[in-house]
Design a protein around this motif. Sequence first.
Motif, PDB file in Angstrom:
ATOM      1  N   GLU A  55     -22.576 -45.808  22.096  1.00 58.57           N
ATOM      2  CA  GLU A  55     -23.775 -45.577  22.898  1.00 58.57           C
ATOM      3  C   GLU A  55     -23.395 -45.061  24.289  1.00 58.57           C
ATOM      4  O   GLU A  55     -22.487 -45.595  24.929  1.00 58.57           O
ATOM      5  CB  GLU A  55     -24.577 -46.874  23.013  1.00 58.57           C
ATOM      6  N   GLY A  56     -24.091 -44.024  24.742  1.00 56.38           N
ATOM      7  CA  GLY A  56     -23.856 -43.458  26.069  1.00 56.38           C
ATOM      8  C   GLY A  56     -22.731 -42.430  26.135  1.00 56.38           C
ATOM      9  O   GLY A  56     -22.545 -41.769  27.157  1.00 56.38           O
ATOM     10  N   GLN A  57     -21.996 -42.293  25.061  1.00 60.36           N
ATOM     11  CA  GLN A  57     -20.858 -41.379  25.053  1.00 60.36           C
ATOM     12  C   GLN A  57     -21.320 -39.923  24.962  1.00 60.36           C
ATOM     13  O   GLN A  57     -22.354 -39.615  24.355  1.00 60.36           O
ATOM     14  CB  GLN A  57     -19.969 -41.723  23.854  1.00 60.36           C
ATOM     15  N   LYS A  58     -20.546 -39.033  25.578  1.00 63.06           N
ATOM     16  CA  LYS A  58     -20.781 -37.595  25.434  1.00 63.06           C
ATOM     17  C   LYS A  58     -19.960 -37.121  24.246  1.00 63.06           C
ATOM     18  O   LYS A  58     -18.758 -37.382  24.166  1.00 63.06           O
ATOM     19  CB  LYS A  58     -20.367 -36.855  26.711  1.00 63.06           C
TER      20      LYS A  58
ATOM     21  N   THR B 192     -25.394 -35.254  25.084  1.00 63.35           N
ATOM     22  CA  THR B 192     -25.052 -35.650  26.456  1.00 63.35           C
ATOM     23  C   THR B 192     -24.914 -37.162  26.614  1.00 63.35           C
ATOM     24  O   THR B 192     -24.116 -37.634  27.421  1.00 63.35           O
ATOM     25  CB  THR B 192     -26.089 -35.116  27.454  1.00 63.35           C
ATOM     26  N   SER B 193     -25.684 -37.925  25.841  1.00 62.25           N
ATOM     27  CA  SER B 193     -25.586 -39.382  25.897  1.00 62.25           C
ATOM     28  C   SER B 193     -26.049 -39.948  24.554  1.00 62.25           C
ATOM     29  O   SER B 193     -27.249 -40.013  24.293  1.00 62.25           O
ATOM     30  CB  SER B 193     -26.442 -39.937  27.037  1.00 62.25           C
TER      31      SER B 193
ATOM     32  N   GLN C 113     -27.285 -42.028  21.509  1.00 57.71           N
ATOM     33  CA  GLN C 113     -28.235 -43.145  21.436  1.00 57.71           C
ATOM     34  C   GLN C 113     -27.774 -44.146  20.380  1.00 57.71           C
ATOM     35  O   GLN C 113     -27.393 -43.769  19.276  1.00 57.71           O
ATOM     36  CB  GLN C 113     -29.622 -42.623  21.068  1.00 57.71           C
TER      37      GLN C 113
END
Lengths: 113, 113
Positions: B15-18, B79-80, B82
């Motif tokens: 989660e939150g990773q590019k 980009t982020s 979920q």
Amino acid sequence: AQSVTQPDARVTVSEGASLQLRCKYSYFGTPYLFWYVQYPRQGLQLLLKYYPGDPVVQGVNGFEAEFSKSNSSFHLRKASVHWSDWAVYFCAVSMEGGRALIFGTGTTVSVSP
Amino acid sequence: GGIITQTPKFLIGQEGQKLTLKCQQNFNHDTMYWYRQDSGKGLRLIYYSITENDLQKGDLSEGYDASREKKSSFSLTVTSAQKNEMAVFLCASSPLGNQDTQYFGPGTRLLVL
């Protein structure tokens, strides 16, 4: 707005039986219509395409589709299904000179022996 | 003939990773596309590129960036990521002037933990 509806999420047909997959479109102007097939773990492949002209178009592997302006439909047919036709089938529409396709949600075809 | 290659085939992220997905085609096609495929929702257009250094947003561009580094390659960045997101990303290409007929890659399967 342009849209494509495939009302049947899943269809099961016996091998050798006939197949019809339904597709309805909503479009202003002259639609270009397509059927794509996605075999397991593969990308989509073009089965056939309709450009304004003869309403019945022939595709690969014995598939054909018929365009009906009055019904806003582009149904796909095959006279005799083979086990190798087990796949997901997508109907799509684009406009003349359009940049991208609008896809329906797909119909999964399962073939029983 | 030609081929579209997508890397990686499988992508597991946090989660939150590019996350970046890559697509290469050797058809020498001008136009390239990124679609997202979710179960029961068909294919939705994220970005497309008519030619090198061109970018056009599709219906689902929010949360994504794209880059057309050269004619043969088209990258997509989540980009982020979920949490619990699961989808297949399909790359396609088509020749300029015949953008209705698209050739698809096998897809990248994304799972976000």
